[in-house]
Design a protein around this motif. Structure first.
Motif, PDB file in Angstrom:
ATOM      1  N   ARG A 197      71.299  17.314  27.561  1.00 10.58           N
ATOM      2  CA  ARG A 197      71.604  16.427  28.697  1.00 10.58           C
ATOM      3  C   ARG A 197      70.470  16.412  29.706  1.00 10.58           C
ATOM      4  N   LEU A 218      67.674  14.287  28.373  1.00 18.68           N
ATOM      5  CA  LEU A 218      67.935  12.850  28.516  1.00 18.68           C
ATOM      6  C   LEU A 218      67.726  12.386  29.955  1.00 18.68           C
ATOM      7  N   VAL A 219      68.109  13.246  30.915  1.00 20.86           N
ATOM      8  CA  VAL A 219      67.921  12.884  32.323  1.00 20.86           C
ATOM      9  C   VAL A 219      66.440  12.744  32.643  1.00 20.86           C
ATOM     10  N   MET A 261      64.092  12.031  30.537  1.00 21.40           N
ATOM     11  CA  MET A 261      63.531  10.898  29.800  1.00 21.40           C
ATOM     12  C   MET A 261      64.007   9.550  30.337  1.00 21.40           C
ATOM     13  N   ALA A 262      65.057   9.581  31.133  1.00 19.92           N
ATOM     14  CA  ALA A 262      65.661   8.324  31.586  1.00 19.92           C
ATOM     15  C   ALA A 262      64.672   7.402  32.302  1.00 19.92           C
ATOM     16  N   PRO A 263      63.830   7.907  33.239  1.00 18.38           N
ATOM     17  CA  PRO A 263      62.875   6.982  33.889  1.00 18.38           C
ATOM     18  C   PRO A 263      61.940   6.305  32.898  1.00 18.38           C
ATOM     19  N   TRP A 264      61.466   7.075  31.895  1.00 18.28           N
ATOM     20  CA  TRP A 264      60.560   6.482  30.906  1.00 18.28           C
ATOM     21  C   TRP A 264      61.292   5.450  30.050  1.00 18.28           C
ATOM     22  N   LEU A 265      62.536   5.789  29.652  1.00 23.15           N
ATOM     23  CA  LEU A 265      63.290   4.853  28.825  1.00 23.15           C
ATOM     24  C   LEU A 265      63.602   3.568  29.595  1.00 23.15           C
ATOM     25  N   LEU A 266      63.971   3.716  30.881  1.00 20.23           N
ATOM     26  CA  LEU A 266      64.253   2.531  31.698  1.00 20.23           C
ATOM     27  C   LEU A 266      62.991   1.690  31.875  1.00 20.23           C
TER      28      LEU A 266
END
Length: 312
Positions: A27, A30-31, A33-38
């Protein structure tokens, strides 16, 4: 035990294995990585899908897009300015990139000789890579190679007369931008320098004992062992060269002149999209550029198996 028996045991262990345990750090990962994925989704993938759709439309930004199918791509066959921009860009890539890599490699070899103050020289030579693509350096370049610029003043001091304005002459304007590209050799130089540090010294010592000259050592030891790094730099710099825009825009004043001699593909794309508001055609041009870069990259990877040597 037979192969069938071993396979049965493996399948049995797989069936008896419980549900996969979730790692407690998943988790958190994922948090982070979230800025890169967005960013990948919002800045790259969605605009690419939008431009793919617009490439099949007639869109002027002042009215809703109108579907025209392959008309934008068919227009490219008769667009002589686009053909000229491709010639200018191919010349820039095919001439500028090898010259830049040769300059970077030679300087990296020189800096790898154990000289004092290596960190200082490495920073100084890397500086052009940071500034070379900037507007300020492009303006400085235009002033240096102008009719009354520093270059002509220097040549005049040496006795040369009647020298042209290098950036205002169709025969020399493109070559001044290629020279600027070669000057930004700092980034590949740093990568070459890191690669040179990985070559074991025992190879050079053994070659010296056998009487090999420095030139022979360079071509028979350094170059073969450095081919993976050369290939890496080649792919990166070719892709980077195809995207060159700022230098051509500033040096030519955004016109691609004189006589379209510096009309790079990206500059012509910009003129179509943001000068003439022909966004549908500009989107089609963007996808053509993507295909061209992909073809060049695929060719590089295919040819690499004939000259790139890996440890395995």
């Amino acid at each position: 035990m037979s192969a069938v028996g071993e396979l049965s045991q493996i399948l049995s262990r797989g069936r008896n294995r419980g549900p996969r345990e979730k790692h407690p750090d998943n988790r958190a990962g994922l948090v982070f990585m979230a800025p890169w994925l967005l960013g990948l989704l919002g800045i790259t993938i969605l605009p690419m899908l939008a431009s793919l759709y617009l490439s099949f439309t007639d869109y002027s930004m002042l009215a809703a897009p109108e579907w025209v199918g392959l008309e934008n791509f068919q227009r490219m066959w008769g667009d002589t300015r686009l053909h000229n921009s491709l010639i200018v860009t191919f010349t820039y890539v095919l001439v500028g990139t090898p010259l830049q890599l040769i300059a970077a490699l030679l300087l990296a070899v020189l800096l790898n000789q154990g000289m004092k103050g290596l960190s200082f020289y490495r920073s100084v030579f890397y500086l052009p890579s940071l500034l070379g693509g900037s507007v300020a350096i492009s303006i400085l370049w235009r002033q240096m190679f102008g009719a009354n610029g520093l270059v002509n003043q220097f040549l005049g001091a040496l006795g040369f007369t009647g020298m042209p304005g290098w950036v205002s002459n169709p025969d020399t304007a493109l070559w001044t931008i290629i020279l600027l590209h070669v000057w930004t050799f700092g980034s590949p130089m740093i990568i070459f320098l890191a690669g040179l540090r990985q070559i074991p010294q025992m190879y050079y010592e053994a070659a010296s004992v056998d009487g090999a000259s420095k030139v022979s050592q360079f071509f028979r030891i350094t170059i073969p062992l450095l081919t993976p790094i050369i290939f890496f730099n080649l792919v990166l710099q070719v892709i980077n060269a195809f995207q060159t825009f700022t230098q051509a825009f500033v040096v030519s004043g955004g016109t691609g002149g004189p006589s379209d001699s510096t009309m790079f593909y990206t500059l012509y794309l910009y003129q179509k999209g943001f000068g003439q508001f022909d966004m549908g055609y500009a989107s089609a041009m963007a996808w053509l550029l993507l295909v061209i870069v992909a073809i060049f990259t695929a060719i590089n990877f295919f040819v690499s198996k004939f000259w790139v040597h890996y440890d395995d």
